[in-house]
Design a protein around this motif. Structure first.
Motif, PDB file in Angstrom:
ATOM      1  N   GLU A   3       0.838  -1.199   0.000  1.00 43.40           N
ATOM      2  CA  GLU A   3       0.000   0.000   0.000  1.00 43.40           C
ATOM      3  C   GLU A   3       0.874   1.249   0.000  1.00 43.40           C
ATOM      4  O   GLU A   3       1.800   1.376   0.806  1.00 43.40           O
ATOM      5  CB  GLU A   3      -0.924   0.005   1.219  1.00 43.40           C
ATOM      6  CG  GLU A   3      -1.915   1.145   1.204  1.00 43.40           C
ATOM      7  CD  GLU A   3      -3.002   0.984   2.265  1.00 43.40           C
ATOM      8  OE1 GLU A   3      -4.060   1.604   2.114  1.00 43.40           O
ATOM      9  OE2 GLU A   3      -2.764   0.248   3.244  1.00 43.40           O
ATOM     10  N   LEU A   4       0.578   2.133  -0.922  1.00 47.22           N
ATOM     11  CA  LEU A   4       1.243   3.431  -0.991  1.00 47.22           C
ATOM     12  C   LEU A   4       0.216   4.506  -0.658  1.00 47.22           C
ATOM     13  O   LEU A   4      -0.913   4.467  -1.166  1.00 47.22           O
ATOM     14  CB  LEU A   4       1.798   3.675  -2.398  1.00 47.22           C
ATOM     15  CG  LEU A   4       2.799   2.647  -2.923  1.00 47.22           C
ATOM     16  CD1 LEU A   4       3.029   2.842  -4.420  1.00 47.22           C
ATOM     17  CD2 LEU A   4       4.119   2.736  -2.178  1.00 47.22           C
ATOM     18  N   LYS A   5       0.613   5.453   0.184  1.00 50.30           N
ATOM     19  CA  LYS A   5      -0.304   6.530   0.564  1.00 50.30           C
ATOM     20  C   LYS A   5       0.393   7.880   0.470  1.00 50.30           C
ATOM     21  O   LYS A   5       1.508   8.052   0.974  1.00 50.30           O
ATOM     22  CB  LYS A   5      -0.816   6.326   2.002  1.00 50.30           C
ATOM     23  CG  LYS A   5      -1.908   5.293   2.137  1.00 50.30           C
ATOM     24  CD  LYS A   5      -2.501   5.320   3.543  1.00 50.30           C
ATOM     25  CE  LYS A   5      -3.671   4.348   3.651  1.00 50.30           C
ATOM     26  NZ  LYS A   5      -4.244   4.356   5.022  1.00 50.30           N
ATOM     27  N   GLY A   6      -0.283   8.808  -0.186  1.00 50.36           N
ATOM     28  CA  GLY A   6       0.174  10.195  -0.219  1.00 50.36           C
ATOM     29  C   GLY A   6       1.537  10.410  -0.846  1.00 50.36           C
ATOM     30  O   GLY A   6       2.277  11.302  -0.431  1.00 50.36           O
ATOM     31  N   LEU A  22      -2.238   3.921  -3.690  1.00 51.82           N
ATOM     32  CA  LEU A  22      -2.382   2.681  -4.453  1.00 51.82           C
ATOM     33  C   LEU A  22      -2.283   1.482  -3.524  1.00 51.82           C
ATOM     34  O   LEU A  22      -1.343   1.385  -2.735  1.00 51.82           O
ATOM     35  CB  LEU A  22      -1.284   2.592  -5.528  1.00 51.82           C
ATOM     36  CG  LEU A  22      -1.295   1.344  -6.424  1.00 51.82           C
ATOM     37  CD1 LEU A  22      -2.543   1.319  -7.293  1.00 51.82           C
ATOM     38  CD2 LEU A  22      -0.042   1.304  -7.287  1.00 51.82           C
ATOM     39  N   SER A  23      -3.244   0.583  -3.616  1.00 51.29           N
ATOM     40  CA  SER A  23      -3.213  -0.668  -2.843  1.00 51.29           C
ATOM     41  C   SER A  23      -3.136  -1.839  -3.812  1.00 51.29           C
ATOM     42  O   SER A  23      -3.857  -1.865  -4.812  1.00 51.29           O
ATOM     43  CB  SER A  23      -4.461  -0.818  -1.974  1.00 51.29           C
ATOM     44  OG  SER A  23      -4.473   0.158  -0.955  1.00 51.29           O
ATOM     45  N   SER A  55       7.419  12.885   0.135  1.00 52.97           N
ATOM     46  CA  SER A  55       6.610  12.486   1.292  1.00 52.97           C
ATOM     47  C   SER A  55       5.730  11.314   0.896  1.00 52.97           C
ATOM     48  O   SER A  55       5.603  10.966  -0.283  1.00 52.97           O
ATOM     49  CB  SER A  55       5.752  13.653   1.783  1.00 52.97           C
ATOM     50  OG  SER A  55       4.866  14.082   0.766  1.00 52.97           O
ATOM     51  N   GLY A  56       5.120  10.698   1.904  1.00 52.65           N
ATOM     52  CA  GLY A  56       4.267   9.539   1.676  1.00 52.65           C
ATOM     53  C   GLY A  56       4.730   8.348   2.486  1.00 52.65           C
ATOM     54  O   GLY A  56       5.788   8.375   3.124  1.00 52.65           O
ATOM     55  N   THR A  57       3.921   7.302   2.472  1.00 52.99           N
ATOM     56  CA  THR A  57       4.256   6.088   3.219  1.00 52.99           C
ATOM     57  C   THR A  57       4.087   4.856   2.328  1.00 52.99           C
ATOM     58  O   THR A  57       3.317   4.865   1.370  1.00 52.99           O
ATOM     59  CB  THR A  57       3.347   5.917   4.455  1.00 52.99           C
ATOM     60  OG1 THR A  57       1.982   5.780   4.027  1.00 52.99           O
ATOM     61  CG2 THR A  57       3.484   7.093   5.406  1.00 52.99           C
ATOM     62  N   ILE A  58       4.829   3.813   2.675  1.00 55.42           N
ATOM     63  CA  ILE A  58       4.691   2.518   2.017  1.00 55.42           C
ATOM     64  C   ILE A  58       4.517   1.458   3.090  1.00 55.42           C
ATOM     65  O   ILE A  58       5.198   1.486   4.120  1.00 55.42           O
ATOM     66  CB  ILE A  58       5.912   2.198   1.121  1.00 55.42           C
ATOM     67  CG1 ILE A  58       5.734   0.835   0.419  1.00 55.42           C
ATOM     68  CG2 ILE A  58       7.221   2.227   1.918  1.00 55.42           C
ATOM     69  CD1 ILE A  58       6.788   0.550  -0.644  1.00 55.42           C
TER      70      ILE A  58
END
Length: 246
Positions: A3-6, A22-23, A55-58
């Motif tokens: 999962e990727l966010k932001g 994206l998931s 920026s963002g998370t994985i």
């Protein structure tokens, strides 16, 4: 599973990714389509940290990382679970085909030479290159070079395969041999993300299609939803231009 966010990334003052979410589920085959320059390749490179997002998370199963506070241990753990097939083959010119496939097994995974050779031979047979195992890259066609790259990626037993426009550097008559291998790989159940301009191929092998535009996921759905009943005006325009071009 993934999962990727932001996800955001800029080169200087030029934004490339503008907040990608994206998931991906285990076993998904996701084709990523869209106009050139919309961040498709950059998105793949962010997953295994070949480029660093702003920026963002994985999240990768139990592994989680904030890109602004990325640490080497987590980066390495994520990289060990992914393998990327590049546009430009990325093979070592001074190594034979089998040496290229063995290299990550010996250098990264530190497997004994005998075991690495056994795995490499198996993967070369899988991509139809057994007879070329002792050849050097200069002796291979573009299709054979790309199949070498796919064998090398498969050899490390990744959880996720990342294909970055794997046929874009090939002469038209060599495209089908590489697409056949990719079809075999994706049908084996390995989770795969594929950036491609081969629309009919994407439609035939994927259970999901992601359309990127201006650095975001503008549409995400089944092949039928994306190709046969698109609701996004930009997607409709893109598909029309792609079909006209091809």
């Amino acid at each position: 599973m993934l999962e990727l966010k932001g996800l955001k990334l800029s080169y200087g003052n030029t934004p490339v990714l503008n907040g990608v979410d994206l998931s991906v589920r285990r076993g998904d085959v996701v084709s990523i389509i869209g106009p050139s320059g919309t961040g498709k390749t950059t998105l793949l490179k962010c997953i295994n940290y070949l480029v660093k997002p702003t920026s963002g998370t994985i999240t990768f199963d139990q592994l989680g990382m904030d890109y602004q506070r990325a640490d080497k241990t987590t980066i390495q753990a994520i990289r060990l679970r992914t393998a990327m097939v590049f546009q430009q083959f990325n093979v070592f010119k001074n190594m034979t085909v089998i040496q290229n496939v063995m290299d990550p097994l010996v250098v990264v995974q530190q497997k004994p030479m005998d075991e690495a050779r056994e795995i490499a031979l198996r993967e070369l047979e899988r991509v139809g290159l057994s007879e070329k195992r002792d050849s050097y890259p200069s002796q291979l066609s573009g299709g054979q070079l790309q199949r070498t790259g796919i064998a090398r990626a498969l050899a490390v037993r990744p959880d996720v395969m990342l294909f970055d426009e794997p046929t874009s550097s090939l002469d038209p008559e060599l495209v089908n041999e590489v697409l056949k291998v990719i079809r075999d790989v994706t049908s084996s159940g390995i989770t795969s993300l594929l950036v491609t301009h081969e629309m009919q191929f994407a439609k035939s092998i994927s259970n999901r299609i992601v359309f990127m535009d201006q650095g975001v996921v503008a549409a995400d759905g089944s092949p039928t939803e994306i190709f046969d009943t698109p609701t996004n005006p930009r997607l409709t325009q893109f598909l029309r231009s792609e079909l006209a071009f091809h």
